[in-house]
Design an enzyme around this catalytic site. Structure first.
Site, PDB file in Angstrom:
ATOM      1  N   GLY A 248       0.767  -1.250   0.000  1.00 26.07           N
ATOM      2  CA  GLY A 248       0.000   0.000   0.000  1.00 26.07           C
ATOM      3  C   GLY A 248       0.788   1.283   0.000  1.00 26.07           C
ATOM      4  O   GLY A 248       0.206   2.368  -0.107  1.00 26.07           O
ATOM      5  N   ARG A 293       3.298  -1.484  -5.871  1.00 25.87           N
ATOM      6  CA  ARG A 293       3.414  -0.211  -6.589  1.00 25.87           C
ATOM      7  C   ARG A 293       4.730   0.523  -6.295  1.00 25.87           C
ATOM      8  O   ARG A 293       5.374   1.044  -7.197  1.00 25.87           O
ATOM      9  CB  ARG A 293       2.239   0.690  -6.174  1.00 25.87           C
ATOM     10  N   ARG A 330      -5.844   3.472 -15.822  1.00 22.75           N
ATOM     11  CA  ARG A 330      -5.925   4.028 -14.471  1.00 22.75           C
ATOM     12  C   ARG A 330      -6.569   5.410 -14.406  1.00 22.75           C
ATOM     13  O   ARG A 330      -7.228   5.735 -13.420  1.00 22.75           O
ATOM     14  CB  ARG A 330      -4.541   4.046 -13.799  1.00 22.75           C
ATOM     15  N   CYS A 361     -11.970   3.812 -28.920  1.00 27.88           N
ATOM     16  CA  CYS A 361     -13.207   4.400 -29.396  1.00 27.88           C
ATOM     17  C   CYS A 361     -14.108   4.718 -28.206  1.00 27.88           C
ATOM     18  O   CYS A 361     -15.106   4.040 -27.969  1.00 27.88           O
ATOM     19  CB  CYS A 361     -13.869   3.413 -30.337  1.00 27.88           C
ATOM     20  N   TYR A 390       0.491  -1.529 -12.273  1.00 28.31           N
ATOM     21  CA  TYR A 390      -0.924  -1.622 -12.659  1.00 28.31           C
ATOM     22  C   TYR A 390      -1.200  -0.981 -14.024  1.00 28.31           C
ATOM     23  O   TYR A 390      -2.269  -0.414 -14.243  1.00 28.31           O
ATOM     24  CB  TYR A 390      -1.828  -1.012 -11.575  1.00 28.31           C
TER      25      TYR A 390
HETATM   26  N1  LLP Z   1      -1.179  -7.088  -0.786  1.00 28.82           N
HETATM   27  C1  LLP Z   1      -2.477  -7.224  -1.081  1.00 28.82           C
HETATM   28  C2  LLP Z   1      -3.257  -8.226  -0.384  1.00 28.82           C
HETATM   29  C3  LLP Z   1      -3.063  -6.406  -2.052  1.00 28.82           C
HETATM   30  O1  LLP Z   1      -4.349  -6.541  -2.320  1.00 28.82           O
HETATM   31  C4  LLP Z   1      -2.272  -5.453  -2.735  1.00 28.82           C
HETATM   32  C5  LLP Z   1      -2.853  -4.604  -3.771  1.00 28.82           C
HETATM   33  C6  LLP Z   1      -0.915  -5.350  -2.408  1.00 28.82           C
HETATM   34  C7  LLP Z   1      -0.398  -6.176  -1.422  1.00 28.82           C
HETATM   35  C8  LLP Z   1       0.010  -4.375  -3.075  1.00 28.82           C
HETATM   36  O2  LLP Z   1      -0.377  -3.074  -2.853  1.00 28.82           O
HETATM   37  P1  LLP Z   1       0.547  -1.883  -3.373  1.00 28.82           P
HETATM   38  O3  LLP Z   1       1.823  -1.887  -2.584  1.00 28.82           O
HETATM   39  O4  LLP Z   1       0.812  -2.113  -4.813  1.00 28.82           O
HETATM   40  O5  LLP Z   1      -0.256  -0.676  -3.133  1.00 28.82           O
HETATM   41  N2  LLP Z   1      -5.224  -1.427  -9.572  1.00 28.82           N
HETATM   42  C9  LLP Z   1      -5.090  -0.436  -8.523  1.00 28.82           C
HETATM   43  C10 LLP Z   1      -4.371  -0.971  -7.319  1.00 28.82           C
HETATM   44  C11 LLP Z   1      -5.010  -2.211  -6.742  1.00 28.82           C
HETATM   45  C12 LLP Z   1      -4.253  -2.752  -5.568  1.00 28.82           C
HETATM   46  C13 LLP Z   1      -4.710  -4.125  -5.263  1.00 28.82           C
HETATM   47  N3  LLP Z   1      -4.058  -4.736  -4.159  1.00 28.82           N
HETATM   48  C14 LLP Z   1      -4.362   0.792  -9.080  1.00 28.82           C
HETATM   49  O6  LLP Z   1      -4.024   0.780 -10.263  1.00 28.82           O
HETATM   50  O7  LLP Z   1      -4.166   1.763  -8.357  1.00 28.82           O
END
Ligand code: LLP
Length: 437
Positions: A248, A293, A330, A361, A390
């Site tokens: 996150g 991310r 996004r 389109c 993503y």
């Molecule tokens: N762990 C779990 C259980 C998760 O669901 C996620 C992300 C992460 C770790 C990694 O989170 P990060 O460090 O990447 O924030 N498609 C969306 C983001 C969806 C995140 C889903 N889960 C976007 O493009 O912002």
């Protein structure tokens, strides 16, 4: 223009990444092109792991593969010593094909299918992050039948609001993910898991959301989880030995974003766990963090070729590129914001305001609502920054547009890691039934 990592300007006024001139990359590999900065990704992995090693608690960093996963990315993550979070049979298959050590895989997902679980059990996956009772029953049945002890974490929703877009918030109590912590569901699941002989319950998991800048949200979730481990320990006599606090960590898409550094992030989570365990007199669990991310996002850039430039009444000027929501959904999905530059005239003064749109389109196919760039013309190259996370992983073939290629750049060398899709790929699953032939 904000240049971070190995992004620089060369004497021709071109943008370079990892020592490679982006104008040359466009000639060699075509556009749209995802460009990944290898040194930057490795440095992010190292900063996270090294900081964690210095904390007074045992722990592990695992990469959330949903952000961007390919065979080469699995290799890189393995070389840097991280574990890997996968959420589907497809991600697991990628890790298997790359020869990733299965004991370092965490298998996530809120609706794993029997086939996916069998595949994981056969492969020897290290952890199952179990999301619900359906999965707990299914996993216990399958692992029992295969004579395997599945190592399990239960995913809990700690009820923390993460100050982020509501689609990417997951730790609140109405989330589709995990066992509710406050209504007794989590305790019931814990007792159930402890009763299954083919389940080895090791601990808990939570993930409060994505693109988070708020230190307090991470610390609060950690404290709530420690409290919960203590409560369960008192009620059942079983004490969780592993606590996975999810991912996150937010990144800098635009200058308004103020991310927490890797060092601060790791330290604040481990401090919250260590100090709160001391307060409630709990033995320290092993901690796991699973960023996606923040490892890959800022290390990816998408390079497009500019086509139509059109001024409309009202003064807006549309600058259309040869990709769009098909390679980066996004902006359309989350109102995401991006910075960009004209890669072939990156030193020129920015003087015109554009709305960057794609070729799909659909009016909603906007990549950047408003950006000031040097005066653009057809054939210019537009580099959109921070597209590493993503983007490829959420790309589609909408409008039957082939997905772009991806290269890994480092020290002036570029290596292809994803081949560009071609029209034959687009047709590869199509079948004309006999009666139409
Ligand atoms: N762990 C779990 C259980 C998760 O669901 C996620 C992300 C992460 C770790 C990694 O989170 P990060 O460090 O990447 O924030 N498609 C969306 C983001 C969806 C995140 C889903 N889960 C976007 O493009 O912002």
């Amino acid at each position: 223009m904000h240049l971070s990592g190995t992004k620089k300007l060369n004497e021709k006024g071109h943008l370079t990444i990892g020592g490679c001139d982006t104008v040359e990359l466009a000639k060699r590999f075509g556009t749209p092109l995802y460009i990944f900065d290898e040194a930057g990704i490795r440095s992010n992995c190292r900063r996270l792991c090294e900081t964690l090693k210095k904390q007074p608690v045992q722990g592990q960093i695992i990469y959330a593969g949903k952000a961007f996963l390919t065979l080469a990315m699995c290799k890189l993550i393995q070389e840097e010593g991280l574990g890997l979070d996968v959420v589907s049979g497809g991600e697991l298959y990628t890790a298997l094909a790359a020869g990733f050590p299965m004991e370092k895989i965490y298998f996530h997902g809120n609706n794993k299918t029997p086939d996916e679980l069998i595949m994981a059990l056969e492969a020897g996956v290290g952890r199952y992050v179990v999301d619900n009772c359906y999965e707990l029953d299914l996993l216990s049945k399958l692992s029992g039948r295969m004579n395997i002890q599945a190592k399990v974490l239960l995913r809990l929703t700690p009820g923390v609001s993460a100050h982020t877009h509501h689609y990417i918030q997951t730790g609140h109590e109405e989330s589709k993910f995990g066992f509710n912590l406050s209504n007794g569901q989590a305790l019931e699941a814990t007792k159930k898991a402890l009763g299954f002989t083919s389940i080895d319950l090791l601990g808990y998991h939570c993930h409060i959301g994505s693109q988070i800048f708020c230190e307090d949200s991470f610390a609060l979730a950690a404290r709530i989880m420690v409290d919960y481990i203590k409560q369960v320990s008192l009620e059942t006599g079983w004490t969780a030995e592993e606590l996975n606090l999810g991912g996150g960590l937010g990144i800098r898409y635009t200058e308004e974003d103020t991310p927490i550094s890797f060092e601060r992030y790791v330290a604040l989570i481990s401090e919250a766990v260590v100090s709160h365990c001391r307060e409630v007199q709990l033995p320290l669990p092993r901690i796991v963090m699973e960023p996606g991310r923040s490892i890959i996002g800022e290390m990816g850039t998408t390079l497009y070729t500019v086509g139509s430039i059109k001024q409309v009444s009202g003064g807006k000027t549309y600058l259309a590129v040869n990709g769009g929501m098909c390679d980066n959904p996004r902006t359309a999905l989350y109102q995401a914001q991006y910075e960009a530059a004209l890669a072939n005239k990156a030193a020129a003064e920015s003087e015109n305001t554009y709305t960057v749109v794609g070729k799909c389109c659909e009016s909603g196919d906007i990549l950047i609502h408003e950006i000031v760039l040097p005066k653009a013309k057809k054939g210019d190259l537009l580099a959109v920054f921070c597209t590493g996370a993503y983007n490829y992983s959420m790309a589609s073939n909408y409008n039957r547009i082939p997905r772009p290629a991806a290269v890994l750049v480092n020290n002036g060398e570029a290596a292809l890691i994803i081949r560009r899709e071609c029209f034959e790929d687009i047709l590869s699953n199509d079948i004309i039934p006999e009666h139409m032939k």
